[in-house]
Design a protein around this motif. Structure first.
Motif, PDB file in Angstrom:
ATOM      1  N   UNK A   4     -45.889 -71.568  92.650  1.00 21.53           N
ATOM      2  CA  UNK A   4     -47.166 -71.719  91.620  1.00 21.53           C
ATOM      3  C   UNK A   4     -46.682 -70.681  90.261  1.00 21.53           C
ATOM      4  N   UNK A   5     -47.249 -71.524  89.330  1.00 21.90           N
ATOM      5  CA  UNK A   5     -46.688 -70.657  87.918  1.00 21.90           C
ATOM      6  C   UNK A   5     -47.759 -69.538  87.873  1.00 21.90           C
ATOM      7  N   UNK A   6     -47.271 -68.522  87.186  1.00 26.42           N
ATOM      8  CA  UNK A   6     -48.132 -67.374  86.885  1.00 26.42           C
ATOM      9  C   UNK A   6     -48.771 -67.697  85.501  1.00 26.42           C
ATOM     10  N   UNK A   7     -49.968 -66.749  85.671  1.00 28.29           N
ATOM     11  CA  UNK A   7     -50.993 -66.992  84.705  1.00 28.29           C
ATOM     12  C   UNK A   7     -50.811 -65.807  83.913  1.00 28.29           C
ATOM     13  N   UNK A  27     -42.306 -70.435  77.130  1.00 32.07           N
ATOM     14  CA  UNK A  27     -40.851 -71.272  77.217  1.00 32.07           C
ATOM     15  C   UNK A  27     -40.300 -70.537  78.257  1.00 32.07           C
ATOM     16  N   UNK A  28     -40.958 -69.708  79.096  1.00 33.76           N
ATOM     17  CA  UNK A  28     -40.316 -69.422  80.468  1.00 33.76           C
ATOM     18  C   UNK A  28     -41.046 -70.025  81.504  1.00 33.76           C
ATOM     19  N   UNK A  29     -41.858 -70.977  81.433  1.00 33.30           N
ATOM     20  CA  UNK A  29     -42.599 -71.539  82.475  1.00 33.30           C
ATOM     21  C   UNK A  29     -44.117 -70.652  82.713  1.00 33.30           C
ATOM     22  N   UNK A  30     -44.340 -69.939  82.006  1.00 31.03           N
ATOM     23  CA  UNK A  30     -45.702 -69.382  82.356  1.00 31.03           C
ATOM     24  C   UNK A  30     -46.639 -69.981  81.805  1.00 31.03           C
ATOM     25  N   UNK A  31     -48.080 -69.972  82.580  1.00 28.66           N
ATOM     26  CA  UNK A  31     -49.016 -70.598  82.041  1.00 28.66           C
ATOM     27  C   UNK A  31     -49.712 -69.606  81.192  1.00 28.66           C
ATOM     28  N   UNK A  57     -49.731 -73.749  77.697  1.00 26.01           N
ATOM     29  CA  UNK A  57     -50.255 -73.125  76.926  1.00 26.01           C
ATOM     30  C   UNK A  57     -51.704 -73.541  76.675  1.00 26.01           C
ATOM     31  N   UNK A  58     -52.756 -72.818  76.529  1.00 30.05           N
ATOM     32  CA  UNK A  58     -54.101 -73.292  76.131  1.00 30.05           C
ATOM     33  C   UNK A  58     -54.838 -72.026  75.577  1.00 30.05           C
ATOM     34  N   UNK A  82     -58.221 -69.035  89.345  1.00 28.81           N
ATOM     35  CA  UNK A  82     -58.333 -68.170  90.581  1.00 28.81           C
ATOM     36  C   UNK A  82     -57.780 -67.015  90.726  1.00 28.81           C
ATOM     37  N   UNK A  83     -56.867 -66.658  89.564  1.00 26.72           N
ATOM     38  CA  UNK A  83     -56.038 -65.578  89.553  1.00 26.72           C
ATOM     39  C   UNK A  83     -55.536 -65.406  88.062  1.00 26.72           C
ATOM     40  N   UNK A  84     -55.102 -64.137  88.114  1.00 24.57           N
ATOM     41  CA  UNK A  84     -54.324 -63.751  86.621  1.00 24.57           C
ATOM     42  C   UNK A  84     -53.285 -62.460  86.975  1.00 24.57           C
ATOM     43  N   UNK A  85     -51.907 -63.192  86.577  1.00 21.44           N
ATOM     44  CA  UNK A  85     -50.982 -62.479  86.723  1.00 21.44           C
ATOM     45  C   UNK A  85     -50.246 -61.435  85.832  1.00 21.44           C
ATOM     46  N   UNK A  86     -50.671 -61.739  84.561  1.00 20.09           N
ATOM     47  CA  UNK A  86     -49.974 -61.004  83.408  1.00 20.09           C
ATOM     48  C   UNK A  86     -51.128 -60.776  82.192  1.00 20.09           C
ATOM     49  N   UNK A  87     -51.357 -59.669  81.776  1.00 20.29           N
ATOM     50  CA  UNK A  87     -52.323 -59.364  80.688  1.00 20.29           C
ATOM     51  C   UNK A  87     -51.386 -58.527  79.615  1.00 20.29           C
TER      52      UNK A  87
END
Length: 212
Positions: A4-7, A27-31, A57-58, A82-87
């Motif tokens: 799963x991609x990190x958000x 560029x590193x595949x993170x949404x 990206x959005x 349903x989740x957040x990995x990076x802020x």
């Protein structure tokens, strides 16, 4: 099974270092959810990034000082991902300390920079609330904008402004920018050709007046 991609959410992602953070994460595949106060600018930035081949990206509008806006953002993330990995929240300490134009002086700018350098030497940036990531860049930009205002007050008969040309493709960034040099030059040229009595002490994002 594909991992799963990190958000990631990036505040103030429509320009400057926030924009670069969005670009590198995507560029590193993170949404990446690029946020900005100005919806029009945010959407334009996302379209520009997608035109460069970045699909992960959005955009979502966000005003970090507005609780209703924050709640709307949280609901959007929960319902869509349903989740957040990076802020990534761009630090505002330097801006807050140097944004009071009425009391701003050369001495105050120098005092803020002196405290920053002392805390940097003591490895206390995070503890004291200074920016940690891209710290020198953020502080130098804040100081430059502050000095612009100081000089504009000191020399009222001269138009003194600061301008960011945008993320321009140059040798300095190995031509990874979004704008051409022709586009990047428009803002500085516009300010250079201002008539006598034109605006002074302002910061421009390309060709538009922006906040500190």
């Amino acid at each position: 099974m594909e991992q799963a991609k990190r958000i990631a959410v990036v505040t103030g992602g429509n320009k400057g270092i926030g924009l670069e953070i969005c670009r590198q994460l995507a560029s590193n595949g993170t949404m990446v959810i690029l946020t900005a106060r100005d919806e029009k600018r945010g959407l334009e930035t996302v379209e520009n990034l997608k035109a460069c081949g970045l699909s992960h990206i959005l955009f979502h509008q966000l005003e970090v000082t507005d609780q209703a806006s924050i709640a709307s953002m949280a609901d959007f993330i929960k319902n869509k991902f349903g989740k957040l990995d990076i802020l990534v929240v761009l630090n505002e300490k330097a801006k807050k300390e140097l944004s009071d134009t009425d009391s701003l002086t050369e001495e105050k700018v120098e005092e803020v920079l002196k405290r920053y350098l002392e805390d940097l030497k003591e490895d206390l940036l995070e503890t004291k609330g200074w920016p940690v990531n891209f710290s020198a860049y953020i502080m130098s930009k804040a100081a430059l904008n502050a000095y612009t205002r100081v000089l504009a007050k000191k020399y009222p008969n001269i138009a003194i402004n600061a301008v960011s040309p945008g993320f321009v493709k140059t040798d300095l960034n190995h031509h990874r920018g979004i704008l051409t040099v022709e586009q990047g030059a428009k803002g500085p040229v516009m300010l250079a050709l201002l008539p006598n009595g034109g605006p002074s002490g302002l910061f421009y994002d390309q060709m538009e007046v922006s906040t500190f």
